[in-house]
Motif scaffolding. Structure first.
Motif, PDB file in Angstrom:
ATOM      1  N   THR A 515      54.123  87.621  22.506  1.00 53.54           N
ATOM      2  CA  THR A 515      54.464  86.425  23.273  1.00 53.54           C
ATOM      3  C   THR A 515      54.202  85.132  22.499  1.00 53.54           C
ATOM      4  N   VAL A 516      53.704  85.236  21.280  1.00 53.27           N
ATOM      5  CA  VAL A 516      53.686  84.107  20.346  1.00 53.27           C
ATOM      6  C   VAL A 516      54.191  84.610  19.012  1.00 53.27           C
ATOM      7  N   ARG A 517      54.639  83.694  18.172  1.00 50.87           N
ATOM      8  CA  ARG A 517      55.156  84.036  16.854  1.00 50.87           C
ATOM      9  C   ARG A 517      54.048  83.877  15.803  1.00 50.87           C
ATOM     10  N   PRO A 518      54.192  84.535  14.653  1.00 50.90           N
ATOM     11  CA  PRO A 518      53.175  84.372  13.612  1.00 50.90           C
ATOM     12  C   PRO A 518      53.156  82.964  13.025  1.00 50.90           C
ATOM     13  N   ILE A 519      51.956  82.483  12.741  1.00 52.33           N
ATOM     14  CA  ILE A 519      51.788  81.208  12.048  1.00 52.33           C
ATOM     15  C   ILE A 519      52.296  81.367  10.616  1.00 52.33           C
ATOM     16  N   PRO A 520      53.081  80.430  10.106  1.00 51.61           N
ATOM     17  CA  PRO A 520      53.576  80.551   8.722  1.00 51.61           C
ATOM     18  C   PRO A 520      52.431  80.683   7.715  1.00 51.61           C
ATOM     19  N   GLN A 521      52.605  81.602   6.798  1.00 52.22           N
ATOM     20  CA  GLN A 521      51.551  81.867   5.831  1.00 52.22           C
ATOM     21  C   GLN A 521      51.275  80.665   4.938  1.00 52.22           C
ATOM     22  N   ASP A 522      52.319  79.893   4.608  1.00 52.09           N
ATOM     23  CA  ASP A 522      52.080  78.755   3.724  1.00 52.09           C
ATOM     24  C   ASP A 522      51.207  77.696   4.404  1.00 52.09           C
ATOM     25  N   GLN A 523      51.249  77.592   5.737  1.00 54.09           N
ATOM     26  CA  GLN A 523      50.339  76.681   6.430  1.00 54.09           C
ATOM     27  C   GLN A 523      48.891  77.175   6.309  1.00 54.09           C
ATOM     28  N   ILE A 524      48.706  78.457   6.468  1.00 60.14           N
ATOM     29  CA  ILE A 524      47.360  79.026   6.333  1.00 60.14           C
ATOM     30  C   ILE A 524      46.851  78.854   4.908  1.00 60.14           C
ATOM     31  N   ASP A 525      47.703  79.129   3.935  1.00 65.84           N
ATOM     32  CA  ASP A 525      47.284  79.080   2.537  1.00 65.84           C
ATOM     33  C   ASP A 525      46.933  77.676   2.079  1.00 65.84           C
ATOM     34  N   ARG A 526      47.634  76.654   2.596  1.00 68.36           N
ATOM     35  CA  ARG A 526      47.391  75.311   2.096  1.00 68.36           C
ATOM     36  C   ARG A 526      46.306  74.568   2.874  1.00 68.36           C
ATOM     37  N   THR A 527      45.714  75.237   3.865  1.00 61.69           N
ATOM     38  CA  THR A 527      44.668  74.596   4.659  1.00 61.69           C
ATOM     39  C   THR A 527      43.298  74.866   4.036  1.00 61.69           C
ATOM     40  N   SER A 528      42.557  73.798   3.810  1.00 60.93           N
ATOM     41  CA  SER A 528      41.190  73.891   3.299  1.00 60.93           C
ATOM     42  C   SER A 528      40.364  72.835   4.012  1.00 60.93           C
ATOM     43  N   ASN A 529      39.732  73.235   5.107  1.00 67.80           N
ATOM     44  CA  ASN A 529      39.038  72.275   5.951  1.00 67.80           C
ATOM     45  C   ASN A 529      37.650  71.942   5.429  1.00 67.80           C
ATOM     46  N   SER A 530      37.288  70.682   5.531  1.00 63.11           N
ATOM     47  CA  SER A 530      36.013  70.224   5.018  1.00 63.11           C
ATOM     48  C   SER A 530      34.824  70.847   5.752  1.00 63.11           C
ATOM     49  N   ASP A 531      35.055  71.260   7.005  1.00 68.45           N
ATOM     50  CA  ASP A 531      33.957  71.880   7.755  1.00 68.45           C
ATOM     51  C   ASP A 531      33.885  73.383   7.529  1.00 68.45           C
ATOM     52  N   GLY A 532      34.732  73.890   6.668  1.00 64.23           N
ATOM     53  CA  GLY A 532      34.711  75.310   6.340  1.00 64.23           C
ATOM     54  C   GLY A 532      35.457  76.200   7.313  1.00 64.23           C
ATOM     55  N   SER A 533      36.021  75.623   8.352  1.00 61.28           N
ATOM     56  CA  SER A 533      36.740  76.435   9.335  1.00 61.28           C
ATOM     57  C   SER A 533      38.063  76.924   8.757  1.00 61.28           C
ATOM     58  N   LEU A 534      38.496  78.061   9.228  1.00 63.25           N
ATOM     59  CA  LEU A 534      39.733  78.659   8.756  1.00 63.25           C
ATOM     60  C   LEU A 534      40.882  78.346   9.709  1.00 63.25           C
ATOM     61  N   PHE A 535      42.076  78.332   9.175  1.00 65.91           N
ATOM     62  CA  PHE A 535      43.277  78.197  10.000  1.00 65.91           C
ATOM     63  C   PHE A 535      43.718  79.618  10.312  1.00 65.91           C
ATOM     64  N   LEU A 536      43.379  80.104  11.489  1.00 65.27           N
ATOM     65  CA  LEU A 536      43.521  81.521  11.811  1.00 65.27           C
ATOM     66  C   LEU A 536      44.950  81.883  12.214  1.00 65.27           C
ATOM     67  N   GLN A 537      45.307  83.105  11.873  1.00 62.16           N
ATOM     68  CA  GLN A 537      46.596  83.661  12.268  1.00 62.16           C
ATOM     69  C   GLN A 537      46.539  84.083  13.733  1.00 62.16           C
ATOM     70  N   ASN A 538      47.697  84.118  14.388  1.00 62.26           N
ATOM     71  CA  ASN A 538      47.761  84.624  15.748  1.00 62.26           C
ATOM     72  C   ASN A 538      47.441  86.114  15.774  1.00 62.26           C
ATOM     73  N   PRO A 539      46.797  86.589  16.831  1.00 63.99           N
ATOM     74  CA  PRO A 539      46.481  88.020  16.930  1.00 63.99           C
ATOM     75  C   PRO A 539      47.731  88.875  16.846  1.00 63.99           C
ATOM     76  N   GLY A 540      47.610  90.005  16.183  1.00 63.24           N
ATOM     77  CA  GLY A 540      48.714  90.953  16.098  1.00 63.24           C
ATOM     78  C   GLY A 540      49.581  90.801  14.879  1.00 63.24           C
ATOM     79  N   TYR A 541      49.318  89.774  14.057  1.00 58.95           N
ATOM     80  CA  TYR A 541      50.142  89.547  12.864  1.00 58.95           C
ATOM     81  C   TYR A 541      49.270  89.563  11.605  1.00 58.95           C
TER      82      TYR A 541
END
Length: 541
Positions: A515-541
């Motif tokens: 019921t949701v689509r996968p987050i684009p991998q390039d968005q995940i790969d280019r994210t580097s948050n200063s607080d160390g948090s990750l840009f997580l993928q949607n469950p199931g993908y």
């Protein structure tokens, strides 16, 4: 009435757009340009163009038509996995990242106009307010599509002027709060009509917000459903009663190229043009719904019948929705007869047949016929038992016979994103969910228009007949292929149920996380948050 058309150009780290009405090339634009009146106007116009990334494109069509109860895949290999929900549909899927990137460019273009409006010397106050309201309407629409597709997404309400690797997924309630706030501002400040066709208007914002509330009622865990449904009912009623919109008397007329693009039923549309220099990727919807007619006896590809991609094949559910004795929409939605454009002698039904230009060469009656009836015909008869991934009824509402040649992909038709028939159905659904009477009368208005002459009364239903499933069926009959269906099934919690029932290619792989689509991998790969948090993928993908 002039249409608003925009052409894109690059400035700083985001893509904006130039004024297509004058067709000026501003590819060398610098950031300060947006602090001028022409630059501000171009930024607002430019934000509109990013809607073309979704509406009537391979991206938007694949993500909303595929994988539903209405359509399954034809023989064309592109993006079958989106329909089938296989593991190949993952974060690397190109259409996901393309749409994500384009929409955030559109959002930043809208943000630029909104943030800079107060800094522009000499800008008329009334014009400024209207243009900011347009930008907020567009920003809300971008976010509404994004949150429906991906769930939590980054929420950025100010112009981004420098590159950054910071990105955080905002909670769904926060995104809906922002969407509602933008649309309420748009409603308060947009005019009822605009001098340029395609610009946002007050009723367009009301229609969109009614759809937002209808959706938020079931997808936002913090929402109060009855309040959301009441707002949807009230806003849709405003559109139905306060303006001059009306249903055309003939369903087919709504989709006539030219006259059908600007009519009294259209509330808001995404603009395309016949000028190849300014049309971008064009309206591509004309290719996806067509069967492989062009290799059949007596046929070759031509402009009138279209360029057949064989992408979307209607399910048996879709083809069985219409009571064809009284409902004209089957006949008006699906092409049933093909006429010879390649004269010659062919073997058809086991006999030699000579076809002249204009002779019937194929008939899709939509029902089974006795073998002797078929054998007597001097043309192909393709009954439902003979449908394949290459041969099936073609949806014709997007055919584009004004294309310059048989290979042209960039169609020129506008895409009718909001039309009044849907407004009736939105209010009907809201009233049903509120337990209030009146749904049948609204639906009957749409159904009477769809009736064959003399069958109007036979098409009417009573309030007791109205269920959520009936409304979904009616939305399918009326809005088939108009990029609503996947969203409709998700918000009504019917996606898994109906796909398992009606879409044979998808039923074995669809799951709760579909019921949701996968987050684009390039968005995940280019994210580097200063607080160390990750840009997580949607469950199931």
């Amino acid at each position: 009435m002039k249409k608003i058309i925009a052409i894109c150009f690059v400035a700083l780290v985001f893509q904006s757009c130039a004024d297509m009405l004058e067709e000026k090339n501003k590819s060398n634009a610098v950031p300060d340009y947006f602090n001028t009146i022409p630059g501000f106007e171009d930024a607002v116009k430019g934000a509109y163009s990013f809607m073309r990334s979704f509406y009537a494109t391979e991206r938007g069509m694949s993500l909303t038509v595929f994988g539903t109860d209405e359509y399954t895949n034809g023989s064309d290999g592109s993006f079958k996995f989106v329909n089938q929900y296989t593991s190949q549909f993952d974060s690397r899927t190109s259409i996901l990242s393309e749409l994500w990137t384009d929409f955030y460019r559109g959002i930043n273009t809208a943000n630029t106009a909104i943030d800079r409006a107060d800094k522009i010397v000499g800008l008329d106050a009334a014009v400024k307010t209207t243009r900011v309201a347009e930008a907020k309407f567009l920003r809300a629409q971008f976010y509404f599509i994004l949150v429906q597709l991906y769930g939590p997404v980054p929420l950025t309400l100010n112009e981004t002027v420098t590159a950054s690797t910071e990105a955080h997924r905002a909670p769904v309630p926060d995104i809906y709060d922002a969407i509602v706030a933008d649309l309420e501002f748009a409603i308060a400040n947009l005019p009822a009509t605009q001098p340029n066709w395609g610009r946002a208007t007050k009723p367009a914002a009301q229609h969109l917000l009614s759809r937002v509330h209808l959706t938020r009622a079931t997808v936002d865990p913090t929402a109060t459903p009855q309040e959301e449904y009441q707002k949807a009912a009230d806003l849709s009623n405003e559109v139905l009663t306060k303006y001059s919109f009306k249903l055309l008397s003939d369903y087919a007329k709504v989709f006539e190229q030219g006259s059908g693009e600007i009519n009294e039923e259209v509330i808001w549309s995404v603009q395309y043009t016949s000028d190849p220099l300014t049309n971008g990727g064009g309206n591509n919807a004309h290719v996806f719904f067509l069967m492989e007619y062009d290799v059949q006896p007596g046929m070759q590809r031509d402009i009138a019948n279209g360029r057949p991609f064989k992408r979307f094949k209607p399910t048996n559910y879709t083809l069985g929705l219409y009571d064809r004795a009284k409902d004209s929409r089957y006949d008006k939605n699906f092409k049933q007869v093909f006429y010879c454009n390649k004269p010659g002698t062919y073997t058809i039904n086991g006999k030699s047949v000579t076809l002249a230009t204009g002779d019937t060469t194929m008939w899709l009656p939509g029902v089974e016929l006795a073998p002797e009836v078929i054998a007597a015909k001097n043309f192909q008869v393709i009954t439902p038992s003979k449908y394949t991934e290459k041969l099936f009824p073609s949806l014709r509402k997007y055919l584009d016979p004004l294309r310059p040649d048989v290979t042209t992909f960039e169609g020129s038709r506008d895409f009718l994103a909001f039309r009044l028939a849907e407004t009736y159905l939105i209010r009907a659904e809201a009233l049903l969910m509120l337990g209030q009477p009146g749904s049948a009368a609204l639906i009957n208005t749409v159904r009477r228009r769809a009736a064959f002459a003399g069958k109007e009364a036979d098409m009417e239903i009573a309030d007791a007949d109205v269920t959520l499933d009936f409304i979904l069926d009616e939305r399918s009959r009326e809005l088939l292929g108009e990029q609503h269906r996947w969203f409709d099934l998700v918000r009504t919690k019917k996606l898994l149920e109906r796909v398992k029932l009606y879409n044979a290619q998808a039923k074995d792989n669809i799951k709760e996380t579909s019921t949701v689509r996968p987050i684009p991998q390039d968005q995940i790969d280019r994210t580097s948050n200063s607080d160390g948090s990750l840009f997580l993928q949607n469950p199931g993908y």
